[in-house]
Design a protein around this motif. Structure first.
Motif, PDB file in Angstrom:
ATOM      1  N   ARG A  97      47.901 -21.765 -40.519  1.00 51.59           N
ATOM      2  CA  ARG A  97      48.700 -22.178 -41.631  1.00 51.59           C
ATOM      3  C   ARG A  97      47.398 -22.588 -42.508  1.00 51.59           C
ATOM      4  O   ARG A  97      47.652 -22.643 -43.872  1.00 51.59           O
ATOM      5  CB  ARG A  97      48.724 -23.635 -41.632  1.00 51.59           C
ATOM      6  N   ASP A  98      45.808 -22.332 -42.280  1.00 51.64           N
ATOM      7  CA  ASP A  98      44.831 -22.451 -43.414  1.00 51.64           C
ATOM      8  C   ASP A  98      44.729 -21.035 -43.340  1.00 51.64           C
ATOM      9  O   ASP A  98      44.523 -20.834 -44.572  1.00 51.64           O
ATOM     10  CB  ASP A  98      43.868 -23.071 -42.363  1.00 51.64           C
ATOM     11  N   LEU A  99      44.748 -20.079 -42.955  1.00 56.28           N
ATOM     12  CA  LEU A  99      45.055 -19.417 -43.591  1.00 56.28           C
ATOM     13  C   LEU A  99      46.052 -18.452 -44.437  1.00 56.28           C
ATOM     14  O   LEU A  99      45.332 -17.815 -45.388  1.00 56.28           O
ATOM     15  CB  LEU A  99      44.950 -17.642 -41.897  1.00 56.28           C
ATOM     16  N   ILE A 100      46.806 -19.140 -44.099  1.00 58.88           N
ATOM     17  CA  ILE A 100      48.209 -18.887 -45.176  1.00 58.88           C
ATOM     18  C   ILE A 100      47.559 -19.223 -46.694  1.00 58.88           C
ATOM     19  O   ILE A 100      47.630 -18.844 -47.850  1.00 58.88           O
ATOM     20  CB  ILE A 100      49.848 -19.623 -44.759  1.00 58.88           C
ATOM     21  N   LEU A 105      45.048 -17.274 -48.240  1.00 60.40           N
ATOM     22  CA  LEU A 105      45.748 -15.827 -48.849  1.00 60.40           C
ATOM     23  C   LEU A 105      46.611 -16.359 -49.861  1.00 60.40           C
ATOM     24  O   LEU A 105      47.169 -15.770 -50.775  1.00 60.40           O
ATOM     25  CB  LEU A 105      46.532 -14.878 -47.133  1.00 60.40           C
ATOM     26  N   SER A 106      46.960 -17.417 -50.243  1.00 61.67           N
ATOM     27  CA  SER A 106      47.665 -17.518 -51.303  1.00 61.67           C
ATOM     28  C   SER A 106      47.551 -18.633 -52.025  1.00 61.67           C
ATOM     29  O   SER A 106      48.011 -18.671 -53.523  1.00 61.67           O
ATOM     30  CB  SER A 106      48.886 -18.528 -50.424  1.00 61.67           C
ATOM     31  N   ASP A 107      46.309 -18.448 -52.344  1.00 66.98           N
ATOM     32  CA  ASP A 107      44.903 -19.114 -53.337  1.00 66.98           C
ATOM     33  C   ASP A 107      45.554 -21.139 -53.328  1.00 66.98           C
ATOM     34  O   ASP A 107      45.557 -21.284 -54.077  1.00 66.98           O
ATOM     35  CB  ASP A 107      46.098 -18.514 -55.083  1.00 66.98           C
ATOM     36  N   GLY A 108      45.828 -21.529 -52.152  1.00 65.09           N
ATOM     37  CA  GLY A 108      46.223 -22.869 -51.961  1.00 65.09           C
ATOM     38  C   GLY A 108      44.715 -23.617 -52.535  1.00 65.09           C
ATOM     39  O   GLY A 108      44.410 -24.373 -52.539  1.00 65.09           O
ATOM     40  N   TYR A 109      43.703 -22.567 -51.642  1.00 63.07           N
ATOM     41  CA  TYR A 109      42.133 -23.370 -51.639  1.00 63.07           C
ATOM     42  C   TYR A 109      41.395 -22.883 -52.864  1.00 63.07           C
ATOM     43  O   TYR A 109      41.887 -21.789 -53.193  1.00 63.07           O
ATOM     44  CB  TYR A 109      41.398 -22.985 -50.216  1.00 63.07           C
ATOM     45  N   ARG A 110      41.207 -24.112 -53.913  1.00 62.88           N
ATOM     46  CA  ARG A 110      40.809 -23.123 -55.347  1.00 62.88           C
ATOM     47  C   ARG A 110      39.817 -24.321 -55.558  1.00 62.88           C
ATOM     48  O   ARG A 110      39.737 -25.051 -55.556  1.00 62.88           O
ATOM     49  CB  ARG A 110      41.457 -22.951 -56.655  1.00 62.88           C
TER      50      ARG A 110
END
Length: 65
Positions: free
Chosen positions: A34-37, A40-45
Motif C-alpha cells: 500500500r505504501d509503494l502504491i 507510485l500514484s503520487d499519493g505522497y506529495r
C-alpha cells in the motif's frame, strides 16, 4: 512510536502494528505494498510554491516562460 506490546520494535507506519524483520519498517506485505502504491500514484506529495495565474495559463497553452 514503539508498540506497547513490543517496546523495542517500531510500529508499522501504515497500521501501527509491530514491524516484522522481513518487511521492516512495515508489519507485512500488505502495508508495504500500500505504501509503494501511494508513492507510485503520487499519493505522497511535497508542497511547492504557489503557481501564479499567468504561469498556469502558459502551462495550459504549452508555452515556455
Amino acid at each position: 512510536m514503539p508498540s506497547a506490546s513490543h517496546p523495542d520494535r517500531a510500529a508499522c507506519p501504515g497500521c501501527g502494528k509491530p514491524a516484522t524483520p522481513a518487511f521492516k519498517p512495515f508489519c507485512g506485505r500488505g502495508c508495504r505494498d500500500r505504501d509503494l502504491i501511494q508513492w507510485l500514484s503520487d499519493g505522497y506529495r511535497i508542497p511547492g510554491r504557489p503557481v501564479e495565474a499567468d504561469e498556469q495559463d502558459s502551462d495550459r497553452n504549452g508555452l515556455d516562460s
